[in-house]
Design a protein around this motif. Structure first.
Motif: not given
Ligand SMILES: NC(=O)c1ccc[n+]([C@@H]2O[C@H](COP(=O)([O-])OP(=O)(O)OC[C@H]3O[C@@H](n4cnc5c(N)ncnc54)[C@H](O)[C@@H]3O)[C@@H](O)[C@H]2O)c1
Ligand SMILES: O=C(O)C[C@H](O)C(=O)O
Length: 328
Positions: A14-16, A47-52, A240-242
């Motif tokens: 769920a990250g960049q 919760e926030k990461a799993q929701q994203a 940072s670069s994604a």
């Protein structure tokens, strides 16, 4: 007959970088337009990461990719890595403005110990592992050392972004096409100490070194530009670069899986002692890939300037390794 699906784990999904890479893997850009994939996505159990992550999965579903035959969300590496054929270890904390990569070592080392152990227990014995999360070489070293029942050669670190950055700078300097540059390589650590080396590079058979013929530019402009590109992007974007990192990860895995047709690429791989790099050091080398295996390009001449640069990046890696020795 259609191919059997392969299982691809992506951590930090769920990250960049996750957002920039998943759609390309699902569309077949990494493993081929005839290779069905199951995505096994790992995020922290918050919760926030799993929701994203659920949001990203909804978007993947909405693309209706013909090659995407399954998507799974996980919060535990032991379930996420079950039988995986490919593992892209991206999830970890990125650097912020003003931070050096070494500062990330302590924060991220534990993640890679746990994930190495999980791969050791449940992944396919042929799993191809690419570590992107920084400090990438040492995290890959940690994961490899934490997975003693898997072959060492299955673990690699991402130097491809540095390689691609070097290609782009050379293309700009010479006014030639990136696609025509062959035999570029980057030695060492994914950090400002890396040594991007165009001494063997050619463009349509002509030596790039002769074409440029400017040692001062090499030392004072080219190497610092490539080495500090990550920091320059953080300073400009605030993060940072994604997309370029995701692109490099696709290039790395695609070439490893599908081959390079004799072309050199750079991969961070565990040394077998070549070029005086101690065994197991996760070091950027020139390689070619064929039949799902990488092969180090041996016998390259190392002149005094190159040896000096290689020593510096090796020393940094050895210091990083010493800093995590207590975890292994
Ligand atoms: N090697 C390279 O060339 C290169 C290039 C760019 C970025 N990076 C590195 O890649 C990493 C990810 O960058 P990003 O921009 O995507 O960061 P990000 O913060 O946007 O995303 C990271 C994600 O990883 C998740 N995560 C953290 N710990 C985890 C764990 N233990 N298991 C699963 N997921 C976890 C976070 O919840 C987050 O969603 C950073 O370490 C960054 O420095 C490496
Ligand atoms: O420099 C960073 O921290 C991010 C990444 O490794 C990069 O090189 O862009």
């Amino acid at each position: 007959m259609s191919k059997k699906p392969v299982r691809v784990a992506v951590t930090g999904a769920a990250g960049q970088i996750g957002y920039a890479i998943l759609f390309r893997i699902a569309s077949g850009e990494m493993l081929g337009k005839d290779q069905p994939v199951v995505l096994s996505l790992l995020e922290v159990p918050m919760e926030k990461a799993q929701q994203a992550l659920q949001g990203v999965i909804m978007e993947l579903q909405d693309c209706a990719f013909p090659l995407l035959v399954g998507i799974e969300a996980h919060s535990d590496p032991l379930t996420a890595f079950k039988d995986v054929d490919y593992a892209l270890l991206i999830g970890s904390r990125p650097r912020g403005p003003g931070m050096e990569r070494a500062e990330l070592l302590a924060v991220n080392a534990e993640i890679f110990t746990a994930q190495g152990k999980a791969l050791d227990k449940v992944a396919s014995r042929n799993v191809k592992v690419l570590v992107v999360g920084n400090p990438a070489n040492t995290n890959a070293y940690i994961a490899m050392k934490s997975a003693p029942s898997l072959p060492r050669k299955n673990f690699t670190a991402m130097l491809r972004l540095d390689h691609n950055r070097a290609l782009s700078q050379i293309a700009a300097k010479t006014g030639k096409a990136v696609a025509d540059i062959e035999k570029m390589t980057v030695w060492g650590n994914h950090s400002p100490t890396m040594y991007a080396d165009y001494r063997f590079a050619t463009i349509k058979g002509e030596s790039v070194k002769t074409m440029i013929n400017d040692e001062v530019w090499n030392k004072d402009t080219f190497l610092p530009t490539v080495g500090k590109r990550g920091a320059a992007i953080i300073a400009a974007r605030g993060v940072s670069s994604a997309a370029s990192a995701a692109n490099a990860a696709i290039d790395h895995m695609r070439d490893w899986a599908l081959g390079t047709n004799g072309k050199w690429v750079t991969m961070g791989i565990p040394s077998d002692g070549q070029y005086g790099i101690p065994k197991d050091t996760m070091f950027g080398f020139a390689v070619t890939c064929e039949g799902g295996e990488y092969k180090l390009v041996e016998g390259l001449e190392v002149d005094a300037f190159s040896q000096e640069r290689i020593n510096v990046t090796l020393k940094e890696l050895q210091d990083e390794q010493a800093g995590v020795a207590h975890l292994l």
